[in-house]
Design an enzyme around this catalytic site. Structure first.
Site, PDB file in Angstrom:
ATOM      1  N   TYR A   1      -1.487  -0.306  10.245  1.00  0.00           N
ATOM      2  CA  TYR A   1      -1.721  -0.842   8.900  1.00  0.00           C
ATOM      3  C   TYR A   1      -0.516  -0.511   8.014  1.00  0.00           C
ATOM      4  O   TYR A   1       0.012  -1.369   7.324  1.00  0.00           O
ATOM      5  CB  TYR A   1      -3.001  -0.241   8.303  1.00  0.00           C
ATOM      6  CG  TYR A   1      -3.182  -0.530   6.834  1.00  0.00           C
ATOM      7  CD1 TYR A   1      -3.668  -1.765   6.411  1.00  0.00           C
ATOM      8  CD2 TYR A   1      -2.859   0.422   5.870  1.00  0.00           C
ATOM      9  CE1 TYR A   1      -3.831  -2.044   5.061  1.00  0.00           C
ATOM     10  CE2 TYR A   1      -3.017   0.152   4.523  1.00  0.00           C
ATOM     11  CZ  TYR A   1      -3.511  -1.075   4.121  1.00  0.00           C
ATOM     12  OH  TYR A   1      -3.663  -1.347   2.783  1.00  0.00           O
TER      13      TYR A   1
ATOM     14  N   SER B   1       0.846  -1.191   0.000  1.00  0.00           N
ATOM     15  CA  SER B   1       0.000   0.000   0.000  1.00  0.00           C
ATOM     16  C   SER B   1       0.879   1.238   0.000  1.00  0.00           C
ATOM     17  O   SER B   1       1.993   1.211   0.536  1.00  0.00           O
ATOM     18  CB  SER B   1      -0.892   0.006   1.248  1.00  0.00           C
ATOM     19  OG  SER B   1      -1.562   1.244   1.394  1.00  0.00           O
TER      20      SER B   1
END
Length: 189
Positions: A168, A155
């Site tokens: 995350y 990501s």
């Protein structure tokens, strides 16, 4: 050169006919798109997700398009469920796997200071540990296929700060540095 607008999927060099693929988290988002693309290119695809209803809905859509997709309900944060998923994939693909796409990713959006130990463990197990463990479990199947590839989905949050999900971002940043190159250096598929 391809003419403008010519569909690249029509070219034999883009064919994945005869290939097999396991995609984690394939019932929605990027995973859904990856499953559909691989299957459209001719691969037989097995995918998993936590939500059986969502998986069944997607399976009906894929089957209506004539795509070769099978599904399993699996929470990849569970080691036992990852092991069962790989047993299922091995059975579906007769012990051979060409492509493993570690796509699963989840985020708990709250300030980092409010994360519980359970939140942290769940994110680490889902986003990081599952990719490494599934890659280990898939290794014999990838080797048996004679042509194995592991894809790790990361990501932008792994490299750029965001005002949410710092844990995350850490899990996805670790995906970027997993030592999976060692699988390829040590073994020729």
């Amino acid at each position: 050169m391809a003419k403008t607008g010519e569909n690249l999927r029509d070219k034999s060099r883009w064919s994945l006919g005869g290939m097999t693929a396991l995609v984690t988290g394939g019932s929605k988002g990027i995973g859904d798109a990856v499953v559909e693309e691989l299957a459209t290119l001719g691969a037989r695809v097995h995918t998993c997700g936590r939500d059986e209803t969502q998986l069944q809905e997607r399976l009906r859509e894929w089957q209506a398009k004539g795509l070769q997709v099978t599904i399993s309900v699996c929470d990849v944060s569970s080691r036992a469920q990852r092991e069962e998923l790989m047993k299922t994939a091995s059975s579906v693909f007769q012990g051979k796997l060409n492509i493993l796409v570690n796509n699963v990713g989840t985020c708990i959006t709250k300030p980092t200071i409010e994360y519980t130990a359970e939140d942290f463990s769940f994110l680490m197990a889902t986003n990081l540990e599952s990719a490494f463990h599934l890659s280990q479990l898939a290794h014999p199947l990838l080797k048996a296929s004679g042509s194995g590839s592991i894809v790790l989905m990361s990501s932008i949050v792994a490299v750029v700060h965001a005002n949410f999900g710092s844990i995350y971002g850490a899990t996805k940043g670790d995906i970027n540095i997993l030592p999976l190159w060692h699988f390829e250096v040590m073994h020729t598929y």
